[in-house]
Enzyme design. Structure first.
Site, PDB file in Angstrom:
ATOM      1  N   GLU A 336     -74.573 -19.318 115.906  1.00  0.00           N
ATOM      2  CA  GLU A 336     -75.744 -19.627 115.686  1.00  0.00           C
ATOM      3  C   GLU A 336     -76.352 -18.403 117.113  1.00  0.00           C
ATOM      4  OE1 GLU A 336     -80.308 -22.054 115.713  1.00  0.00           O
ATOM      5  OE2 GLU A 336     -78.043 -22.436 117.042  1.00  0.00           O
ATOM      6  N   HIS A 337     -75.975 -18.348 117.930  1.00  0.00           N
ATOM      7  CA  HIS A 337     -75.986 -17.341 119.171  1.00  0.00           C
ATOM      8  C   HIS A 337     -75.031 -17.163 119.050  1.00  0.00           C
ATOM      9  CE1 HIS A 337     -79.545 -20.879 119.236  1.00  0.00           C
ATOM     10  NE2 HIS A 337     -80.272 -19.350 118.767  1.00  0.00           N
ATOM     11  N   GLU A 424     -68.566 -12.120  73.026  1.00  0.00           N
ATOM     12  CA  GLU A 424     -69.329 -13.642  73.564  1.00  0.00           C
ATOM     13  C   GLU A 424     -69.314 -15.160  72.514  1.00  0.00           C
ATOM     14  OE1 GLU A 424     -71.815 -12.764  76.682  1.00  0.00           O
ATOM     15  OE2 GLU A 424     -70.937 -11.979  77.850  1.00  0.00           O
ATOM     16  N   HIS A 429     -77.744 -13.063  69.729  1.00  0.00           N
ATOM     17  CA  HIS A 429     -78.352 -12.060  71.162  1.00  0.00           C
ATOM     18  C   HIS A 429     -78.304 -11.125  70.183  1.00  0.00           C
ATOM     19  CE1 HIS A 429     -77.993 -15.272  73.457  1.00  0.00           C
ATOM     20  NE2 HIS A 429     -78.177 -14.329  74.433  1.00  0.00           N
TER      21      HIS A 429
END
EC number: 1.1.1.23
Length: 445
Positions: A336-337, A424, A429
Site C-alpha cells: 500500500e505504502h 462469428e 449483425h
C-alpha cells in the site's frame, strides 16, 4: 513493555523464486473477507427491508448509541466547525488545499479521434451521479479520510455526495466532531451516523432518509470490505481495503531512526497493520531493531496496536543480496505504502512496478502522504497494487465512447463488418448494415 524483535526472512544466497512463489514467502496479515461476508449478509438484507429502523437498531447494538435519526442535522456540522481547534482547522484546510492542487490536475478532457474521413470516436468523461463515502471511526478517527474521499469526488464533478461515519456514544450519537467539521469545511452537508456494513448497505439500497448511491468508496474494517464485496455489481466500489501496510526498501545509507519511526507509524493503526523492511544491509536491520524499543516506549497505543502489529506474522525484515533483488521483493509484495530509502532513491523508485504510493528518500515519509503531500491515502492493500490504483478523480469518472460515422464512411467498412459477423456466426449483425444499403454490401474504395 515486552522487547520487540521483527521476524526475519532471509532470501540471500539463492536465486529468488518467480511470481506467486515469491509472494508466498512474504509476510501478510490474515484477512478472511469471505468468512466476514456470511456475517454481513443478513445485516445488509435487514437494512434493505427495514431501512432506517435497522440502522438505528444496529447503532445501538454495535456502537452503544440510541439514535433518534440517522442523518446528522446541518446545525451539528456548523457547530462542530465553530468549536474546532484553530490549529486543527488550519491543518485540515492546508490538507484540503494541497489535495485539490493534485486532484484538479487529474481531470480528463473530452477527446475526439478521426478514425477515417467521416468517421469519429469521441471519448467523453462523465462523473458518477451520486457517491456514498465512508470515514472510519473505530480505534481512530480519520478526518483526513474525509478529505481523501471528498476532494477527488468533487474535482470529478460528482453532483451528489453523502458521507457516513459511525455514531459515537461520547458525542450523543453523532459521528466524531472532527469528522463533522471536515465535512463542513468541504461543503458536504449530507452526513449519516452509520458505521461498518450498515453504512455500505444504506448507500447500496437506500433508506427513508438516504437515497441510494451509484458508488461507495473509503477505507474501513473487515466488515466494510465484506459489505463492499457483497454489493459489487449493484454499486461501484473503490477496493476491499484490508489492514494498512508499509514496506521500506532501504540500504546502508538509510537512517535507522527514520526507518524505525516509519515502521512504528503504520503499526499504530491496527494490530493487523503490516510493517516490512526489505534491505541488503544486515547492519541496518540490526540498527533498526535497536531503535524500535526506545521509540515505542515514547509513544501511545503500544500494547493494543504497535506490539501485536510488529510481532505479528504480517511484519518482518526481509534480507536480500542487493537492491535489484529488493525491487523484485517489493514488486511481489505490492505494498500500500512503499518507502525508498536508498542511495539514488529517485532512480530506484522509477523502477518500482507495484505499489499504491511510493515515497522517495528520507524527507518523504508515509505520514506526509497520510495528511499533507497532496496525494491520496486511500490505496490498494493486500498486494492489490499489482492491478489496482489508489483513489483519484478517475475513480469517479466513466469514459463513454460516442461513435459518429457518415454514410460514406460506413459504406467503406461494411464489407469488413459483414465478414467478421459471418465469421462469428452472427449474420444479423451484418444484416444491420446491409439493411442500410439495399441489402447489398457496398464496394469498398
Amino acid at each position: 513493555m515486552q522487547s520487540i524483535s521483527l521476524a526475519r526472512i532471509d532470501l540471500r544466497g539463492d536465486a529468488l523464486p518467480e511470481g506467486g512463489a515469491l509472494r508466498d514467502l512474504l509476510p501478510r496479515a490474515e484477512f478472511d473477507v469471505e468468512a466476514a461476508l456470511e456475517k454481513v449478509r443478513p445485516i445488509c438484507e435487514d437494512v434493505h427491508h427495514r431501512g432506517d429502523a435497522a440502522l438505528i437498531e444496529y447503532a445501538e447494538r454495535f456502537d452503544g448509541v440510541a439514535l433518534e435519526r440517522v442523518r446528522v442535522p446541518e446545525k451539528a456540522l456548523a457547530e462542530a466547525l465553530e468549536q474546532l481547534d484553530p490549529e486543527v482547522r488550519a491543518a485540515l484546510e492546508e490538507s484540503i488545499r494541497r489535495a485539490r492542487i493534485v486532484h484538479r490536475e487529474q481531470r480528463r478532457e473530452t477527446h475526439t479521434t478521426q478514425v477515417v474521413p467521416g468517421g469519429t470516436v469521441t471519448e467523453k468523461w462523465v462523473p458518477v451521479e451520486r457517491v456514498g463515502l465512508y470515514a472510519p471511526g473505530g480505534r481512530s478517527v480519520y478526518p483526513s479520510s474525509v478529505i481523501m474521499n471528498v476532494v477527488p469526488a468533487q474535482e470529478a464533478g460528482v453532483g451528489s455526495i453523502a458521507l457516513a461515519s459511525p455514531a459515537q456514544a461520547e458525542f450523543e450519537g453523532l459521528p466524531h466532531p472532527t469528522i463533522l467539521a471536515a465535512c463542513a469545511l468541504l461543503g458536504v452537508d449530507e452526513v449519516y451516523a452509520a458505521g461498518g456494513a450498515t453504512a455500505v448497505a444504506m448507500f447500496a439500497y437506500g433508506t427513508e432518509s438516504c437515497a441510494p448511491a451509484n458508488m461507495v468508496t473509503g477505507p474501513g474494517n473487515i466488515w466494510v470490505a465484506a459489505a463492499k464485496r457483497y454489493f459489487t455489481g449493484r454499486i461501484g466500489i473503490d477496493a476491499e481495503a484490508g489492514p494498512t501496510e508499509i514496506a521500506v526498501l532501504a540500504d546502508a545509507t538509510a537512517d535507522p531512526a527514520h526507518v524505525a519511526a516509519d515502521l512504528i507509524s503504520q503499526a499504530e493503526h491496527d494490530p493487523l497493520a503490516a510493517a516490512v523492511l526489505v534491505t541488503d544491509s544486515p547492519e541496518l536491520a540490526d540498527a533498526v531493531e535497536r531503535e524500535l524499543e526506545p521509540q515505542i516506549a515514547a509513544t501511545k497505543h503500544v500494547e493494543d496496536r504497535i506490539v501485536p502489529a510488529l510481532s505479528g506474522r504480517q511484519s518482518a525484515i526481509v534480507l536480500v543480496d542487493g537492491i535489484d533483488d529488493g525491487l523484485r521483493v517489493v514488486d511481489a509484495y505490492g505494498a500500500e505504502h512503499l518507502e525508498i530509502q536508498t542511495a539514488d532513491a529517485a532512480a530506484v523508485a522509477e523502477r518500482v512496478r507495484n505499489a499504491g504510493a511510493i515515497f522517495v528518500g528520507p524527507w518523504a515519509p508515509v505520514s506526509l502522504g497520510d495528511y499533507c503531500a497532496g496525494s491520496n491515502h486511500v490505496l490498494p492493500t493486500g498486494g492489490c497494487a499489482c492491478h489496482s490504483s489508489g483513489l483519484s478523480v478517475q475513480s469517479f469518472l466513466r469514459g463513454i465512447h460516442i461513435v459518429d460515422y457518415t454514410r460514406e464512411a460506413l459504406a467503406d467498412v461494411t464489407h469488413h463488418v459483414v465478414t467478421l459477423a459471418e465469421a462469428e456466426d452472427l449474420p444479423a449483425h451484418g444484416a444491420a448494415l446491409k439493411a442500410r444499403f439495399g441489402w447489398k454490401v457496398p464496394d469498398s474504395k
